[in-house]
Structures are given as structure tokens and as C-alpha cells.
Design a protein around this motif. Structure first.
Motif, short mmCIF file in Angstrom:
data_model
loop_
_atom_site.label_atom_id
_atom_site.label_comp_id
_atom_site.label_asym_id
_atom_site.label_seq_id
_atom_site.Cartn_x
_atom_site.Cartn_y
_atom_site.Cartn_z
N GLU C 146 -3.73 -4.53 6.08
CA GLU C 146 -4.27 -5.62 5.27
C GLU C 146 -3.22 -6.13 4.30
O GLU C 146 -3.11 -7.34 4.04
CB GLU C 146 -5.52 -5.15 4.49
N PHE C 147 -2.44 -5.21 3.74
CA PHE C 147 -1.40 -5.62 2.79
C PHE C 147 -0.38 -6.53 3.47
O PHE C 147 -0.03 -7.60 2.97
CB PHE C 147 -0.70 -4.38 2.20
N LEU C 148 0.09 -6.11 4.65
CA LEU C 148 1.12 -6.89 5.34
C LEU C 148 0.57 -8.24 5.80
O LEU C 148 1.32 -9.22 5.93
CB LEU C 148 1.68 -6.09 6.52
N LYS C 149 -0.74 -8.26 6.04
CA LYS C 149 -1.40 -9.51 6.41
C LYS C 149 -1.44 -10.47 5.24
O LYS C 149 -1.68 -11.66 5.40
CB LYS C 149 -2.84 -9.15 6.81
N GLY C 150 -1.25 -9.95 4.04
CA GLY C 150 -1.34 -10.80 2.85
C GLY C 150 -2.71 -10.74 2.21
O GLY C 150 -3.02 -11.52 1.30
N ASN C 151 -3.53 -9.82 2.70
CA ASN C 151 -4.89 -9.71 2.18
C ASN C 151 -4.88 -8.80 0.94
O ASN C 151 -5.41 -7.68 0.95
CB ASN C 151 -5.80 -9.13 3.28
N TYR C 152 -4.27 -9.31 -0.10
CA TYR C 152 -4.07 -8.49 -1.30
C TYR C 152 -5.39 -8.16 -1.99
O TYR C 152 -5.54 -7.09 -2.58
CB TYR C 152 -3.09 -9.17 -2.26
N ALA C 153 -6.33 -9.09 -1.91
CA ALA C 153 -7.62 -8.85 -2.56
C ALA C 153 -8.30 -7.64 -1.94
O ALA C 153 -8.92 -6.82 -2.63
CB ALA C 153 -8.50 -10.09 -2.43
N PHE C 154 -8.18 -7.51 -0.63
CA PHE C 154 -8.78 -6.37 0.07
C PHE C 154 -8.21 -5.05 -0.46
O PHE C 154 -8.94 -4.12 -0.80
CB PHE C 154 -8.53 -6.49 1.58
N VAL C 155 -6.90 -5.02 -0.55
CA VAL C 155 -6.24 -3.78 -0.99
C VAL C 155 -6.57 -3.49 -2.45
O VAL C 155 -6.83 -2.35 -2.85
CB VAL C 155 -4.71 -3.86 -0.77
N PHE C 156 -6.60 -4.54 -3.23
CA PHE C 156 -6.94 -4.40 -4.65
C PHE C 156 -8.34 -3.79 -4.79
O PHE C 156 -8.55 -2.81 -5.51
CB PHE C 156 -6.89 -5.78 -5.32
N ILE C 174 -0.70 5.77 -2.57
CA ILE C 174 0.44 5.86 -1.65
C ILE C 174 0.58 4.54 -0.90
O ILE C 174 -0.37 4.04 -0.31
CB ILE C 174 0.21 6.99 -0.61
N PHE C 175 1.82 4.00 -0.93
CA PHE C 175 2.06 2.71 -0.25
C PHE C 175 2.56 2.89 1.18
O PHE C 175 2.51 1.98 1.97
CB PHE C 175 3.12 1.90 -1.02
N GLU C 176 3.06 4.05 1.49
CA GLU C 176 3.82 4.25 2.73
C GLU C 176 4.90 3.19 2.83
O GLU C 176 4.90 2.29 3.68
CB GLU C 176 2.89 4.23 3.95
N THR C 177 5.86 3.30 1.91
CA THR C 177 6.89 2.26 1.79
C THR C 177 7.72 2.09 3.06
O THR C 177 8.27 1.02 3.30
CB THR C 177 7.83 2.58 0.61
N GLY C 178 7.78 3.15 3.86
CA GLY C 178 8.50 3.03 5.13
C GLY C 178 7.87 2.01 6.07
O GLY C 178 8.50 1.57 7.02
N GLU C 179 6.64 1.64 5.79
CA GLU C 179 5.97 0.61 6.62
C GLU C 179 5.91 -0.75 5.95
O GLU C 179 5.41 -1.70 6.52
CB GLU C 179 4.54 1.07 6.96
N LEU C 180 6.41 -0.83 4.71
CA LEU C 180 6.28 -2.11 4.00
C LEU C 180 7.46 -3.04 4.24
O LEU C 180 7.44 -4.19 3.80
CB LEU C 180 6.10 -1.88 2.49
N SER C 181 8.50 -2.51 4.86
CA SER C 181 9.60 -3.35 5.36
C SER C 181 10.57 -3.89 4.31
O SER C 181 11.77 -3.85 4.51
CB SER C 181 9.01 -4.48 6.21
N THR C 182 10.09 -4.41 3.17
CA THR C 182 11.05 -4.94 2.19
C THR C 182 10.78 -4.38 0.81
O THR C 182 9.66 -3.97 0.49
CB THR C 182 10.96 -6.48 2.07
N LEU C 183 11.81 -4.42 -0.02
CA LEU C 183 11.63 -3.99 -1.40
C LEU C 183 10.75 -4.96 -2.17
O LEU C 183 10.06 -4.57 -3.10
CB LEU C 183 13.00 -3.84 -2.09
N ASN C 185 8.10 -6.25 -0.99
CA ASN C 185 6.75 -5.76 -0.73
C ASN C 185 6.42 -4.52 -1.54
O ASN C 185 5.29 -4.34 -1.99
CB ASN C 185 6.59 -5.45 0.76
N VAL C 186 7.43 -3.67 -1.72
CA VAL C 186 7.21 -2.46 -2.53
C VAL C 186 6.87 -2.87 -3.96
O VAL C 186 5.95 -2.34 -4.58
CB VAL C 186 8.46 -1.56 -2.50
N ARG C 187 7.61 -3.82 -4.48
CA ARG C 187 7.35 -4.30 -5.83
C ARG C 187 5.94 -4.91 -5.92
O ARG C 187 5.19 -4.64 -6.86
CB ARG C 187 8.40 -5.36 -6.19
N ARG C 188 5.58 -5.69 -4.92
CA ARG C 188 4.27 -6.35 -4.91
C ARG C 188 3.16 -5.31 -4.86
O ARG C 188 2.18 -5.39 -5.62
CB ARG C 188 4.20 -7.29 -3.70
N ALA C 189 3.32 -4.32 -4.01
CA ALA C 189 2.31 -3.27 -3.89
C ALA C 189 2.19 -2.50 -5.21
O ALA C 189 1.09 -2.13 -5.62
CB ALA C 189 2.68 -2.32 -2.76
#
Lengths: 491, 288, 302
Positions: C146-156, C174-183, C185-189
Motif C-alpha cells: 500500500e505504501f509503494l502504491k502511494g496509499n499513505y492514508a491506508f498505512v497511516f 517496521i518499514f522493511e526499508t529493503g523493500e522501499l527502494s529509495t531513501l 521513501n524511507v524518509r516519507r515512511a
């Protein structure tokens, strides 16, 4: 998260976990008590027998006596260089020339720790920098230019590039070995011979380089190193046997040199002062920008001609950037340059410290709001706290004049037009920095800032392949890269 | 009744206009048999100052024009010159040239403008580089115009020398103030008219008449002039100019040959190097 | 109007990867010696969440690990306990019992760890089960899809709901940063999780490579710093997975120290999710005391 909550107490960097001293060992360093002039492949005493002291600015203790070259000594060096040019170096097949320069690069790598320690002792810069930046870059510079020696016809097709002859080179005290490499490597690669004068406060690594060059088997006289102060430099500039002058140093001295060789056909390159604008836009990667600001002004105690000494922050993020900058400054360790954890070492000389302190006084009198980190300074040696001047104005002297120390002026801006105008409103044009995430804005800025090196989303990066040099009163000619060959060739 | 010939007033060219010198001074140019040819402006240092102001004002616009556009404008100058060939030939003959040599000079000057027109969007590729730095950064160097360039044109010829000195300077995006040959100034003024009719923005080219003896020190000392290109041969004047150039670290180039080539463009260029980080590229990854 | 302002997470602070890596390499030039090394190593030890998260975990193994958590190396006096043990929900009861009176916390992964591929309902049940069995801390995973989809409200909303289910237990996200692809995205999460109520933000499950890295951790520490200045709230940090040497532990500590300062230098605000790190730290501590380089054979591998 753009606005700072003013009720929040600042982060605490002053207590907690202190790093124990981690001094680099100087046991393996071999230094003579007295250093002579390196002329025609040999160390020779100065004709007048005069010597000066070089001291460790972190301890104020004398390290060695160093010979002072006068006009006759310089003349000897020039004639050795001329002879070497005529008889050996100018005629040597280029691939052989290249191999000598490669060998010098390798020997510097082998002895890099020794050079780093001496550089730090003699100049006051932190061992972290001399070990990780100065010395590796110096070796790389020789390695890079070595490879050009037999490829000049590809660099300048149809131009029949030819060497100029004997190059007189005068270098500053802020990057002693690195500047020697920047000067000597391209001169040798293009087939010139050299008379080089290191700065009087930092002659030791150049003299160690002379030992290394002697040991490398480079033919006698190809590189001559004469030590001394302004008078020695003037003797080089004024010697009729010199075909080319390459100078790195202050704009004032650069102008004097340009003037003094007016009646001659000597070629000239000048790498002079700077007062770089460092521009932070609100859409920048702010945390990395703060790191860039720190590297921009506090690298090498701010003794950097391309230091990002004028900070321009977009108004909407100014408070945040300044808070982050203050926090970061608290984590900078100021002190013993030989300690591996030191971030800011000693100011190079007593004179330079006085200059910096004078400017800090001027800044206060001009009404700038001063901020210094809370670090304690060592009791002995020449040290200066990292310093900010908030609310600076374009007309302040501390904004207009090069301080060459860890002093940053901060101005805010609203529009791109405004910041470009202010950034360019200075006689210097050596470097500039821009931080924004927007590509088209970067290119707008990088093309309109009148400076020879533009760092976008980074700062104070150097590489032998990258041409370096200024616009306007920051000098002319380039050092580094293909463009760095041109000042040593005629077509 | 024979028709009275309308004589031309030779004026100077500053900021896209043809004023007389503010000093009101002139010198009389004479032909072969000492017949007066024209009263030529004896430009003053204030004329030079005004010309520098105009050149500075024009710099931002001219230097940021696409090279292609500058090339078209230089080509346009050549077209205009070609069209007024007879007038130049006549002036050159008046100033003492043999008819054949006069024609040759005009044709060479025209061709030289075409040559530099072609360079306007090509020297950048020649003098640029992408530099393979050892860190995760993209690094490139490009030439940029130096700024306002003062030119002291060769004394020994009238048109070709001026074109030789001026064309590479403006091809490279600089603006200039040129001093014409003192003894052969006619073509320079007429050339200004050609420039004026060629879509060259006002202030990019400024042409003064007068003497190097009077003006050289001002050309060399002016703090808002970035470079000085001169074809003078007077050793004392050259030394004096080199000395004064140091006031603002002015780039100064002294030429003896009137040849052409891209390195003449390069002399009034600064090399700018730009760094930018490259995400994901570094040691052990991909790289430039 | 005193209304909760939820930022637009599409506009989170930009991160420059090369700048982050340069900063990290600068931390790594710090030379930690003598007393500062001993102090640092003990701090690292006290910040460890000793972890076993395997299908083959048994009650016996968990008990042994709990003993190790409270008694890292009795041959050396003056050692702290580790901060917590980290187990699956079914092992929480066992761990809680084994650690009674030791001060060592029990942390439980939840929310269909490690993939998080389940329904909100299951995740809430999972969390409540662990809390009811005594978990002091809950380590949840976000729905990366959902996060990678951009569905931030869902994750929130997901984080907010789990936080509510935690009650008094502290929530690590836990973000599982190894799946978030970019820094970026890590910052956003990081911004998203902190606004949604996370007490800790955590890099990884340990099941995906790369797990914790210093650049990723630095991005998260900077986000914590910026969140603190914006809101006054402290949030903890837990890099997990891949940190196995004392040297690396000290490097993380330097980074923490120079990014967030002294107030975060405690296991209330910083943890290492690790299993083999503890023994390497112990070996270094013994070496500092004896001056003799150590062998693994002398340290119990629980």
C-alpha cells in the motif's frame, strides 16, 4: 515539518559520550633538523647560509630549520631546470616521461601516512583531512597527469602542442603537498621543468617530496624546490630564464605578479582568492545541505580559496537551516590536529589567526549577530572557534572580503533573481554552491553564477580530472583535467 | 551643373547608436595626395567608458542567446558585408590599398565572418568535457563567455584586422568595445553600419575611432572590462597595458598574426566546471 | 482551530543519497578508543533487542535466550542487561515468565510479521494477543504494498489502529526499508509513522536483504530530529538485521550521538535488533579488560 516549534529545547550535544583522545602516531616519521634547497637533484645549502624556522601551529613548537633561497639560489635552480629541459626532459620520449610521473604517484601512495602526518604537523590541518583528502588527491593528481604525457596530440588535435620550457611555480600554505602536485604534475606531463617554491609556513611536505623525487630517479634538475618567503617568490617571478609562472595565493599578490611580468613574454596562470556564494533553496535536501555548508566553510579551518563563505538561505527555511547548522557545529571537534577525531585543527599561523580575529571584530562592529560553537579551545597553539555571522548585509566587509578562516556570513533571500544578483555582486568568481531538488533551477543557477566551479547539491569536491580555476579576480587558467594541460603548452 | 557629392560623416558606434565623440575632437584623415578624406572622431576615455556601459548592459542577453542564434546573426553580418562590398573596396582604395588587394581584403573578411558564424554552436563541444571523477558525481566543464572584451584592432589594415579581432569575441558570446586602426578607420565605421543592420543587439559591438596612444591605458585599466585583446606592436604600450590589466586580473592577449581558428574563441572564454551527485552510482556500482 | 494537522506525505523532505553516504563515511572515521570504547560497548549491549524469530523456535530456546539477556556474560562484572528480547507472539508468555524481575523487556513482533500480508482484523488480533500475554513492546510491519502504491492514508490508519491496540505497550513500526527502494521513501515512511503515533521507527524485519544499513538509519534519525523540533516529541530508533560486529555497533552509536545528541543515548530511545551482536560486543569488552584478543568459543551462543 517546516516550522520550528520554539518551545522545544535544543538537542543536547555537549554531554553524554566523549571520545577519548585518538592521536595518530608520529613515531615512524623521519624529519631532519635542517632542510636545504633541492637544486639539480641534490640538497644544497643556501648561498647566504640563511635559514628560517617552520613551526607546528598546534603546539607553537619549532619543527625544523629551512633554507632561505635568495636571488642567486633561485638563479641556480633556474639554470638547473633549463639544462634539464634542454638536455633531458624536453627531448625524452613522452611514454618514458609518463613512467617517471607514474612512479612518483606510486611512491607518494606508499609513503602516504608519513606525508599525512608531516602535513598535519607543519600546517595544522586535521589528520583526517591530510590522510583522507590531501595526500591521496596529491598522488592521484600525479597518476592522472602521468597518463596524459604521451597523449597530448589527442588532447589538442592539429595543434602540435609543445612545452614552454621552465615553469616557476609558487604555492600557498593551505594544501601544501596537494598544491605542489597540482603544479608539478601537469608541468612535467607536458614536458616542462620546474622551479617550485612552497609557502614559508608549510615547506616540509614539499621537501619530503623532493627527497621522494630524488629517490625516484627523475633526472636531475627536472624538479627544483626552493624554500623562502615573498622575496624568494619575487626572485622566481623576476628571473628572465623562466618561461611560465603559475601562482596560487592571494589576489593581491597575484596582481603584483601579473604587473611585474608585464614587460616580458612569460605565460601566467593565477589561482587567487574567492568569496563563494553558497545558496540553499527551500526545496533542497536540507539535511545534506547543512552538511554541505559545514564542509563548505569549516573544511581545512576555512583556509580554502573556494570556501563557501557567504551563505544565502531562502527565507522560508532560514530558521530551520540555522538551527540545524548550530546543532551540527556543536558536534565539530576542534583541537589537536593529530587526533583522528578532530574536525577542525589549528589555524595555519599566528598571522592568519590575527587576520581572522580582526575580521571577527570587524563583523561585530558592523552589527552582525555572532554565533560560535561552545567548544573549548586548547591552551596552546593557534585555534579559532567555528563562527557564524547571522543577519549579514551585502555591504559588510566580512561579506565582501576573503577571511580565509572558519567564519561564515549568513544572508537570507526571497527570489532567485535577488540571490543571483547578490551572489555575483563581488569581484571574485572562483566557486559557488547551489542546493535545490529541482533540476531546471540548478541549471538556471549554474549557468548564471559567474564562477569557475559550481557545486550543485554538494560542496568542496576535488578531483584530478576536474578543471579548477576562477572567473574575474579569482584568476585565470585551469588546473586539473584536460583543460589543466593548456597553461603549460604552446600550440 | 555637376551634382555635388554628399559626403559621409564618420561617427563612432556605441550602444547601437552613432554619436560623435562626446569630446567634440576630430582628426583629419587624408588620402594619397594629402586630400582630406574625412574628419574622424578622436574618441575620448569617456566615449570608451560609455561604450563599456553599453557592452556590459548587452552582455547578459547576448551571452545567453543560443549559439545557433549567434551564428545566424554573424552570418547576417557577412551577408550585409557582401552586399556592400563596393563601398568597402572604395574606402580601402581611398585609404591607399590597391584595387585587387582591397577586393581580396573584403572577401576574406566576409569569409571570416562566415567561418566564425559556423563556430558559434560548435566550439562548446570542442572545449567542453565530461570529467570522470572518482566519486559518485557527474562532472562536466563548459566554456562560457568571459564578459566585456576591449579590442585594439591591428593598425596595419582597416577591415580584415577588425573582423579578425572582433568576430571570435562575439561568436563566443562576449560583448566588445573595439578601437579601429587610427590611420585606416573608414571601413571600421562603415562596418559598424553593417553590424547595425544585421540584427546584432545594441551594445554587443561598439566601435571607436581614435588613437591607441591616448586610449590604451584606459582600455587596460577599466575595472568593468574582463579581457583585452590587442594587435598593437608598440612595446611600451603593451607593457603598460599588461601592467594595468593586473588591476582587476584582466585577461590580456597580444597578437601579431591575423589568423583565424577556434582557439581565438577560447581566449575570451572561461571554463566552468559543474558537479552534481549521482544516486546509486559509486564504487562497485555503475559509473561514468 | 486546534485541529490535528496531518502533513501531505507526498511532500516529505528530500534526501540526497550521495550526501547521506558521505555523512555516514564521516561517522565511520571516528576513532573510538579506551574508556570511550568501553562505555560505548556497554551502551550498545544495553540497547540490544536479543532476537529469535524463526519457525523452529521452541520454548526452551526462548528461555535460554532470556537467561542470556539478563546475564550476558557473568564472568565479567559490571555489565548491563540487554534491553529486551524480541519474539513471536506465541512465545511472549514464556519470555515474560523467564524474565520476571530482571528489568529486561519483552518485545513481540506482530501484524502478520514479516510480510504483513493479512487483513487489518488479523493484525489487530495478533497485536492484542501479544499485549494480553504481557508484551511490553510491539514491533509491527507496515503494508509495504500500500505504501509503494502511494496509499499513505491506508498505512497511516493501519499504524494508528495498531497503536490503539497496543494500549500501554510501546509501538515500533517496521518499514522493511529493503523493500522501499529509495531513501526518499524511507524518509516519507518515517514522517508518516511518527505522525501516526509510532514510539519507535525500525528499519527491517531481518528477513529481507538489505536489512539495516547506516545510510537508511541516518535518514530515519534525521527524520526523528526534524519531528522532534517540529512537535517536541521524542521518537526512538531501532535498526535491525545485519548488525553483527561491535565495531559496527559503535559506528551506529557515533551516528546516533552526533545526530540526536545525548538524550537519545539510552535504550529508551535506541535499540539494536540483533542476535549475534551481543557476543561480539562481549568479546571486545573482555579484550579491553584483559588486553587479549578473544575467541568465540568462550562466549555462550544462546
Amino acid at each position: 515539518m517546516k516550522k520550528k516549534n520554539t518551545s522545544v529545547k535544543p538537542l543536547n550535544f555537549t554531554s553524554g559520550w566523549e571520545y577519548a583522545p585518538a592521536p595518530e602516531s608520529a613515531d615512524h616519521i623521519h624529519l631532519e633538523k635542517q632542510y636545504e634547497l633541492f637544486i639539480d637533484g641534490k640538497f644544497v645549502k643556501p648561498g647566504k647560509g640563511k635559514y628560517f624556522d617552520t613551526i607546528n601551529p598546534a603546539t607553537e613548537k619549532k619543527i625544523a630549520s629551512v633554507a632561505e633561497a635568495d636571488e642567486q639560489d633561485v638563479a641556480k635552480a633556474v639554470s638547473a631546470a633549463r639544462k634539464a629541459y634542454d638536455k633531458v626532459w624536453g627531448r625524452m620520449p613522452a611514454p618514458e616521461r609518463a613512467k617517471y610521473i607514474f612512479r612518483i604517484a606510486r611512491m607518494i601512495q606508499e609513503r602516504s601516512r608519513e606525508f599525512a602526518v608531516i602535513e598535519t604537523m607543519d600546517g595544522g590541518k586535521p589528520i583526517r583531512e591530510s590522510r583522507d583528502i590531501d595526500i591521496p588527491l596529491a598522488a592521484n593528481h600525479f597518476f592522472y597527469y602521468a597518463g596524459w604525457a604521451d597523449k597530448l596530440n589527442y588532447a589538442f588535435p592539429n595543434q602540435q602542442p609543445a612545452p614552454l620550457g621552465v615553469a616557476g611555480q609558487i604555492i600557498p600554505w593551505n594544501f601544501p603537498l596537494l598544491m605542489a602536485a597540482w603544479k608539478i604534475a601537469p608541468a612535467l606531463a607536458t614536458g616542462n621543468t620546474v622551479v617550485l617554491k612552497p609557502a614559508e609556513t608549510t615547506p616540509l611536505t614539499a621537501l619530503k617530496l623532493a627527497e621522494l623525487i630524488r629517490d625516484s630517479g627523475l633526472p636531475d634538475g627536472v624538479v627544483n624546490i626552493v624554500t623562502g618567503a615573498g622575496r624568494t617568490g619575487a626572485a622566481i617571478v623576476g628571473h628572465p630564464g623562466i618561461d611560465k609562472i603559475a601562482f596560487t595565493g592571494s589576489t593581491d599578490v597575484g596582481k603584483l605578479i601579473q604587473k611585474s611580468i608585464a614587460g616580458t613574454d612569460k605565460k601566467l596562470t593565477l589561482e587567487l582568492g574567492g568569496k563563494a556564494a553558497h545558496i540553499i533553496f527551500e526545496d533542497a535536501p536540507i539535511n545534506q545541505a547543512v552538511e554541505g555548508i559545514v564542509n563548505g566553510i569549516f573544511f581545512n579551518q576555512g583556509h580554502v580559496c573556494c570556501a563557501g563563505s557567504r551563505l544565502f538561505v531562502q527565507e522560508s527555511v532560514a530558521d530551520m537551516v540555522i538551527q540545524k547548522l548550530k546543532d551540527r557545529m556543536e558536534t565539530l571537534i576542534v583541537g589537536d590536529p593529530m587526533d583522528k577525531n578532530t574536525d577542525i585543527g589549528a589555524i595555519n599561523s599566528k598571522e592568519q589567526l590575527q587576520t581572522i580575529l580582526k575580521y571577527i571584530e570587524i563583523g561585530k562592529n558592523e552589527g552582525g549577530e555572532i554565533y560560535q560553537s561552545s567548544c573549548a579551545l586548547p591552551g596552546k597553539g593557534y585555534f579559532c572557534k567555528p563562527t557564524l555571522f547571522l543577519n549579514s548585509s551585502q555591504s559588510h566587509r566580512i561579506v565582501q572580503e576573503e577571511i580565509f578562516g572558519p567564519v561564515l556570513t549568513i544572508q537570507t533571500f526571497r527570489t532567485i533573481e535577488e540571490v543571483i544578483e547578490k551572489a555575483n555582486n563581488i569581484p571574485y568568481g572562483l566557486s559557488a554552491g547551489v542546493w535545490t531538488d529541482k533540476g531546471s533551477k540548478i541549471f538556471n543557477l549554474t549557468s548564471r553564477l559567474r564562477a569557475g566551479v559550481i557545486w550543485a547539491n554538494t560542496y568542496n569536491k576535488f578531483d584530478p580530472a576536474s578543471p579548477f580555476g576562477g572567473y574575474k579576480e579569482s584568476g585565470f587558467g585551469r588546473e586539473g583535467g584536460l583543460h589543466g594541460l593548456m597553461p603549460y603548452l604552446k600550440f | 551643373m555637376t551634382r555635388l557629392e554628399v559626403l559621409k560623416t564618420y561617427k563612432i558606434y556605441i550602444g547601437g547608436q552613432f554619436p560623435r565623440t562626446e569630446s567634440g575632437r576630430y582628426y583629419t584623415l587624408t588620402g594619397k595626395d594629402s586630400t582630406p578624406l574625412a574628419n574622424v572622431c578622436l574618441s575620448s576615455r569617456k566615449d570608451f567608458r560609455n561604450a563599456v556601459v553599453a557592452a556590459r548592459a548587452a552582455f547578459a542577453g547576448w551571452s545567453s542567446r543560443p549559439g545557433f542564434n549567434r551564428g545566424q546573426i554573424l552570418y547576417r553580418i557577412a551577408e550585409m558585408l557582401e552586399g556592400r562590398k563596393e563601398q568597402f573596396v572604395a574606402e580601402l582604395i581611398l585609404q591607399g590599398a590597391a584595387p585587387k588587394a582591397a577586393l581580396e581584403e573584403v572577401m576574406t573578411a566576409t569569409d571570416r565572418l562566415v567561418y566564425y558564424a559556423g563556430w558559434c554552436d560548435k566550439y562548446q563541444a570542442l572545449f567542453s568535457s565530461v570529467n570522470p571523477v572518482a566519486s559518485s558525481h557527474f562532472n562536466f566543464s563548459v566554456p562560457e563567455a568571459t564578459g566585456v572584451v576591449a579590442i585594439i584592432a591591428p593598425e596595419s589594415n582597416s577591415l580584415l584586422g577588425l573582423v579578425t579581432a572582433l568576430a571570435p569575441v562575439i561568436a563566443g558570446g562576449n560583448t566588445c568595445v573595439a578601437l579601429a586602426s587610427t590611420s585606416m578607420p573608414l571601413c571600421a565605421v562603415t562596418f559598424a553600419e553593417v553590424v547595425h543592420a544585421s540584427d546584432v543587439p545594441a551594445g554587443v559591438v561598439n566601435i571607436l575611432t581614435g588613437t591607441s596612444k591616448e586610449l590604451h591605458s584606459h582600455f587596460a585599466s577599466h575595472m568593468d572590462v574582463n579581457a583585452l585583446i590587442c594587435y598593437g606592436t608598440d612595446k611600451t604600450e603593451i607593457t603598460r597595458m599588461k601592467e594595468l590589466a593586473s588591476l582587476n586580473v584582466k585577461r590580456i592577449f597580444v597578437h601579431t598574426k591575423e589568423d583565424q581558428g577556434p582557439y581565438h574563441i577560447l581566449q575570451a572564454q572561461e571554463i566552468k566546471t559543474t558537479w552534481h551527485p549521482i544516486e546509486q552510482i559509486g564504487p562497485g556500482k555503475a559509473g561514468y | 482551530m486546534a485541529q490535528l494537522q496531518i502533513p501531505d506525505f507526498r511532500k516529505s523532505t528530500i534526501v540526497d543519497q550521495v550526501g547521506i553516504e558521505e555523512r555516514v563515511s564521516r561517522f565511520n572515521t571516528r576513532s573510538i578508543k579506551k574508556e570511550s570504547k568501553v562505555k560505548g560497548l556497554k551502551l550498545v549491549l544495553s540497547m540490544i533487542d536479543l532476537t529469535t524469530l524463526e519457525g523452529k523456535d521452541t520454548e526452551g530456546k526462548v528461555k535460554q535466550m532470556c537467561y542470556k539477556a539478563a546475564h550476558p556474560h557473568d564472568a565479567l562484572s559490571g555489565l548491563p542487561t540487554v534491553a529486551a528480547v524480541c519474539v513471536y507472539p506465541t512465545m511472549v508468555g514464556t519470555a515474560k515468565q523467564a524474565l520476571a524481575g530482571t528489568g529486561v523487556k519483552v518485545a513481540s513482533v506482530s501484524t502478520a510479521f514479516p510480510s504483513g500480508q493479512s487483513t487489518r482484523q488479523v493484525k489487530l488480533l495478533d497485536t492484542k494477543f501479544a499485549v494480553e500475554h504481557g508484551a511490553d513492546e510491539i514491533d509491527m510491519v507496515i503494508s509495504r504494498g500500500e505504501f509503494l502504491k502511494g496509499n499513505y492514508a491506508f498505512v497511516f490508519d493501519e499504524i494508528a489502529a495498531i497503536k490503539e491496540a497496543c494500549g500501554t505497550a510501546r509501538l515500533k513500526v517496521i518499514f522493511e526499508t529493503g523493500e522501499l527502494s529509495t531513501l526518499d521513501n524511507v524518509r516519507r515512511a518515517s514522517e508518516l509513522a511518527m505522525h501516526a503515533g509510532a514510539d519507535f521507527i525500525k528499519t527491517s524485519t531481518g528477513k529481507i536483504s538489505p536489512a539495516a544499513t547506516m545510510p537508511v538509519t541516518l535518514v530515519m534519525l534525521e527524520a526523528i530530529r526534524d519531528f522532534y523540533y517540529a512537535t517536541g516529541k521524542m521518537v526512538g530508533m531501532k535498526p535491525a538485521g545485519g548488525i553483527s560486529t561491535a565495531k559496527s555497533g559503535l559506528q551506529y552509536l557515533v551516528m546516533l550521538h552526533e545526530t540526536l545528541g545525548a538524550d537519545w543515548l539510552t535504550n529508551k530511545w535506541f535499540r539494536f535488533g540483533a542476535s549475534s551482536l551481543a557476543n561480539d560486543v562481549l568479546m571486545q569488552l573482555v579484550k579491553e579488560k584483559t588486553g587479549v584478543y578473544q575467541s568465540k568459543e568462550y562466549f555462550s551462543a544462546d
